[in-house]
Design a protein around this motif. Structure first.
Motif, mmCIF file in Angstrom:
data_model
loop_
_atom_site.group_PDB
_atom_site.id
_atom_site.type_symbol
_atom_site.label_atom_id
_atom_site.label_comp_id
_atom_site.label_asym_id
_atom_site.label_seq_id
_atom_site.Cartn_x
_atom_site.Cartn_y
_atom_site.Cartn_z
ATOM 1 N N ILE A 1 17.866 10.354 -12.969
ATOM 2 C CA ILE A 1 16.883 10.069 -11.851
ATOM 3 C C ILE A 1 16.004 9.175 -11.488
ATOM 4 C CG2 ILE A 1 15.155 11.449 -9.993
ATOM 5 C CD1 ILE A 1 17.082 13.665 -12.164
ATOM 6 N N ASP A 2 16.454 8.000 -10.069
ATOM 7 C CA ASP A 2 15.958 6.650 -10.159
ATOM 8 C C ASP A 2 15.341 7.146 -8.822
ATOM 9 O OD1 ASP A 2 15.873 4.609 -9.613
ATOM 10 O OD2 ASP A 2 18.060 4.062 -8.918
ATOM 11 N N MET A 3 13.804 6.781 -8.787
ATOM 12 C CA MET A 3 12.909 7.473 -7.525
ATOM 13 C C MET A 3 12.984 5.954 -6.561
ATOM 14 S SD MET A 3 11.750 9.521 -8.682
ATOM 15 C CE MET A 3 10.421 9.411 -7.191
ATOM 16 N N ASN A 4 13.368 5.867 -5.140
ATOM 17 C CA ASN A 4 14.137 4.989 -4.523
ATOM 18 C C ASN A 4 12.796 3.909 -3.903
ATOM 19 O OD1 ASN A 4 15.975 7.589 -2.442
ATOM 20 N ND2 ASN A 4 16.087 6.165 -4.074
ATOM 21 N N SER A 5 12.935 3.042 -3.789
ATOM 22 C CA SER A 5 11.523 2.147 -3.653
ATOM 23 C C SER A 5 10.074 2.744 -4.100
ATOM 24 C CB SER A 5 11.826 2.225 -2.037
ATOM 25 O OG SER A 5 12.777 0.803 -2.182
ATOM 26 N N TYR A 6 10.251 2.750 -5.045
ATOM 27 C CA TYR A 6 9.167 2.967 -6.133
ATOM 28 C C TYR A 6 7.381 3.763 -5.349
ATOM 29 C CZ TYR A 6 5.926 5.627 -9.005
ATOM 30 O OH TYR A 6 5.203 6.897 -9.766
ATOM 31 N N TYR A 7 7.535 2.050 -6.187
ATOM 32 C CA TYR A 7 6.078 1.637 -5.074
ATOM 33 C C TYR A 7 6.235 1.393 -3.796
ATOM 34 C CZ TYR A 7 6.161 -0.766 -9.856
ATOM 35 O OH TYR A 7 6.486 -1.429 -11.321
ATOM 36 N N ALA A 8 6.492 1.058 -2.772
ATOM 37 C CA ALA A 8 6.755 1.362 -1.206
ATOM 38 C C ALA A 8 6.635 2.792 -1.010
ATOM 39 C CB ALA A 8 7.602 0.113 -0.944
ATOM 40 N N SER A 9 7.087 3.472 -1.816
ATOM 41 C CA SER A 9 7.002 5.292 -1.620
ATOM 42 C C SER A 9 6.083 5.905 -1.702
ATOM 43 C CB SER A 9 8.330 5.983 -2.589
ATOM 44 O OG SER A 9 10.062 5.130 -1.620
ATOM 45 N N LEU B 1 7.395 -2.269 4.881
ATOM 46 C CA LEU B 1 6.750 -2.284 3.653
ATOM 47 C C LEU B 1 7.199 -2.862 2.726
ATOM 48 C CD1 LEU B 1 3.551 -1.754 3.193
ATOM 49 C CD2 LEU B 1 4.765 0.161 2.064
ATOM 50 N N ALA B 2 6.000 -4.142 2.577
ATOM 51 C CA ALA B 2 6.399 -4.869 1.062
ATOM 52 C C ALA B 2 5.397 -4.367 0.210
ATOM 53 C CB ALA B 2 7.135 -6.373 1.876
ATOM 54 N N ILE B 3 5.553 -5.009 -1.436
ATOM 55 C CA ILE B 3 4.514 -4.946 -2.360
ATOM 56 C C ILE B 3 4.555 -5.986 -3.162
ATOM 57 C CG2 ILE B 3 2.827 -4.111 -3.973
ATOM 58 C CD1 ILE B 3 3.610 -1.813 -1.564
ATOM 59 N N ALA B 4 3.925 -6.886 -2.637
ATOM 60 C CA ALA B 4 3.474 -8.102 -3.321
ATOM 61 C C ALA B 4 2.083 -8.660 -3.637
ATOM 62 C CB ALA B 4 3.945 -9.518 -2.126
ATOM 63 N N GLY B 5 2.591 -9.406 -4.552
ATOM 64 C CA GLY B 5 1.203 -10.510 -5.505
ATOM 65 C C GLY B 5 0.495 -11.733 -4.258
ATOM 66 N N ILE C 1 5.349 -13.565 -3.634
ATOM 67 C CA ILE C 1 6.949 -12.804 -4.595
ATOM 68 C C ILE C 1 6.554 -11.200 -3.855
ATOM 69 C CG2 ILE C 1 8.555 -12.537 -5.672
ATOM 70 C CD1 ILE C 1 7.891 -15.675 -5.073
ATOM 71 N N ILE C 2 7.796 -11.164 -3.004
ATOM 72 C CA ILE C 2 7.848 -9.624 -2.336
ATOM 73 C C ILE C 2 8.865 -8.610 -3.770
ATOM 74 C CG2 ILE C 2 9.877 -7.972 -1.952
ATOM 75 C CD1 ILE C 2 7.594 -9.756 0.085
ATOM 76 N N VAL C 3 8.340 -7.851 -4.414
ATOM 77 C CA VAL C 3 8.372 -7.036 -5.473
ATOM 78 C C VAL C 3 9.283 -5.807 -5.561
ATOM 79 C CG1 VAL C 3 7.892 -5.675 -7.734
ATOM 80 C CG2 VAL C 3 5.817 -6.913 -6.883
ATOM 81 N N THR C 4 8.861 -5.161 -4.349
ATOM 82 C CA THR C 4 9.878 -4.062 -3.452
ATOM 83 C C THR C 4 9.739 -4.044 -2.333
ATOM 84 O OG1 THR C 4 10.929 -1.963 -4.002
ATOM 85 C CG2 THR C 4 8.279 -2.249 -4.110
ATOM 86 N N CYS C 5 10.443 -3.123 -1.469
ATOM 87 C CA CYS C 5 9.876 -3.187 0.234
ATOM 88 C C CYS C 5 10.632 -1.826 0.089
ATOM 89 C CB CYS C 5 10.503 -4.481 0.784
ATOM 90 S SG CYS C 5 11.920 -4.458 0.660
ATOM 91 N N GLU D 1 -0.919 -5.498 -1.862
ATOM 92 C CA GLU D 1 -0.977 -5.205 -3.397
ATOM 93 C C GLU D 1 -0.942 -4.174 -4.133
ATOM 94 O OE1 GLU D 1 -2.340 -8.136 -4.352
ATOM 95 O OE2 GLU D 1 -2.548 -9.665 -2.974
ATOM 96 N N PRO D 2 0.119 -4.602 -4.949
ATOM 97 C CA PRO D 2 0.437 -3.491 -6.132
ATOM 98 C C PRO D 2 -0.833 -3.164 -6.257
ATOM 99 C CG PRO D 2 1.107 -5.934 -7.374
ATOM 100 C CD PRO D 2 0.421 -6.037 -5.488
ATOM 101 N N ASP D 3 -1.289 -1.495 -6.931
ATOM 102 C CA ASP D 3 -2.074 -0.384 -7.793
ATOM 103 C C ASP D 3 -1.460 -0.203 -8.702
ATOM 104 O OD1 ASP D 3 -4.100 0.845 -8.482
ATOM 105 O OD2 ASP D 3 -4.375 2.156 -6.230
ATOM 106 N N PHE D 4 -1.512 -0.935 -9.810
ATOM 107 C CA PHE D 4 -0.504 -0.282 -11.057
ATOM 108 C C PHE D 4 -0.757 1.312 -12.025
ATOM 109 C CE2 PHE D 4 0.103 -4.363 -10.831
ATOM 110 C CZ PHE D 4 1.794 -4.414 -10.720
ATOM 111 N N ASP D 5 -2.349 1.099 -11.499
ATOM 112 C CA ASP D 5 -3.053 1.914 -11.832
ATOM 113 C C ASP D 5 -2.107 3.647 -10.996
ATOM 114 O OD1 ASP D 5 -4.401 1.355 -14.154
ATOM 115 O OD2 ASP D 5 -6.080 0.927 -13.175
#
Length: 393
Positions: free
Chosen positions: A11-19, A33-37, A45-49, A78-82
């Motif tokens: 099972i591989d989630m697609n563009s997980y952070y963006a999703s 949409l892009a997730i970046a710091g 830098i783009i982490v995922t999109c 910005e990413p929200d890791f929690d």
């Protein structure tokens, strides 16, 4: 599926952070949409999109300024890791409702052995049901690889994204797997791919047809493993306990004499952290937690731990947290023993890209950490603690 074969899902989630962001903010769905710091800065830098952004050529590791040049309407968050960890927990709970044989690999992917799932549902129908449920309950798309072993399942899940379900049998390998470039094979990194190409292996098929001895001589034990994988051989079982096999890596030392000298204690903490860092690197782990042990002259012990903001293993990253734990919990009595332990270990391979890309977090985390250190300076004086070593490992 072939008779008597195991039925393994990857099972591989697609563009997980963006999703996840789109699930929480429906107004973002269908938009690039892009997730970046450092999202407000060009150097971020783009982490995922999202796949909408990828259509413009936006991809991970790309600077924000370059991404916006390709896609002027790109939305950057910005990413929200929690939040990502919380949703990941719910995702794995759904998978475990089908079978206990679920092996998490990282925050957004895992294996399932569904061979004995009750109901005798056809694997494709079961995969579709899981995919639909994740989409319905969590609004998260995923791709699922269906195969008789973990390697083939992993390769299959990469073949169709987003929302793909791909079956890869051993008899399909000659036309589905073998024509692929060698670097597309799971388990082969950039350096290994370069070495194999120099030896004349350019496709997975080249690797599969090579004499096993040739690869063993060239790459040692890893050569045998890669030859087996290229031929569809993978004996690894789906292991729900694999993430708990090694729970911690730590080092401690008894001091020559009991001491309350801050400079001495600080140097010991640095040495212990460096040794833990080296062991993490050697064993291929990163840590999401750290613990400090203090044993006093009267043999009373204090153990304190904290969860880190992101996976790490380098001395210069871990040391500020180690020292923070020590200073906040030391009662200033003479110390007999100090210990540093890395907890919540994660396989480095599963977060390699994150480790490379999340360096942008350093500025923000260092800022917050420095605020804490400044408060400690005021209370104990500047000699109590230094931020860490300057020289990277």
């Amino acid at each position: 599926m072939e008779s008597k074969a195991r039925v393994i899902f990857h099972i591989d989630m697609n563009s997980y952070y963006a999703s996840v962001e789109m699930a929480f903010h429906p107004e973002l769905k269908g938009k690039p949409l892009a997730i970046a710091g450092n999202a407000k800065e060009r150097r971020g830098i783009i982490v995922t999109c999202s796949y909408e952004a990828r259509k413009f050529g936006v991809k991970a590791t790309m600077p924000i300024w370059e991404a916006k040049k390709l896609c002027p309407n790109l939305i950057v968050k910005e990413p929200d890791f929690d939040k990502y960890r919380s949703v990941s927990k719910r995702m794995f709970e759904i998978l475990k409702s089908y079978t206990e044989w679920v092996e998490p690999v990282s925050i957004d992917e895992g294996y399932m052995d569904v061979t004995e799932v009750e109901g005798n549902l056809h694997p494709l129908k079961l995969a579709q049901a899981i995919q639909d449920r994740l989409l319905d309950e969590l609004q998260l798309p995923c791709s699922i690889g269906v195969a008789p072993n973990k390697f083939l399942a992993k390769m299959a899940s990469d073949m169709k994204k987003p929302l793909g379900i791909t079956v890869l049998r051993k008899r399909d390998m000659t036309h589905k797997l073998w024509p692929l470039e060698i670097q597309e094979m799971h388990g082969i990194g950039k350096k290994t791919a370069e070495k194999l190409k120099k030896l004349g292996f350019h496709t997975i098929g080249d690797l599969a047809k090579a004499p096993e001895l040739t690869l063993k001589v060239a790459l040692g034990v890893n050569g045998k493993k890669l030859w087996e994988r290229a031929n569809g051989i993978d004996r690894r079982k789906v292991d729900p306990e694999s993430v708990n096999e090694i729970k911690s890596i730590g080092n401690s030392t008894t001091l020559p004499t009991d001491t309350e000298d801050l400079h001495t204690l600080e140097r010991v903490l640095e040495s212990l952290t460096d040794r833990v860092s080296k062991r993490l690197y050697t064993r291929g782990y990163v840590t999401e937690g750290v613990q400090v042990t203090i044993r006093y002259f009267n043999r009373k012990n204090t153990n304190r731990s904290m969860t880190l903001a992101r996976p790490m293993y380098k001395t210069e990253e871990l040391l500020p947290y180690v020292k923070k734990l020590f200073i906040e919990n030391w009662n200033e009595d003479p110390v007999r023993l100090l210990g540093v332990t890395a907890t919540q270990l994660v396989d480095k391979k599963s977060v390699t890209q994150q480790l490379d890309l999340f360096s942008y977090e350093k500025d923000e985390k260092d800022y917050k950490l420095n605020e804490t250190l400044q408060q400690l300076y005021k209370k104990h004086g500047k000699s109590i603690i230094s931020k860490g070593v300057d020289k990277p490992k």
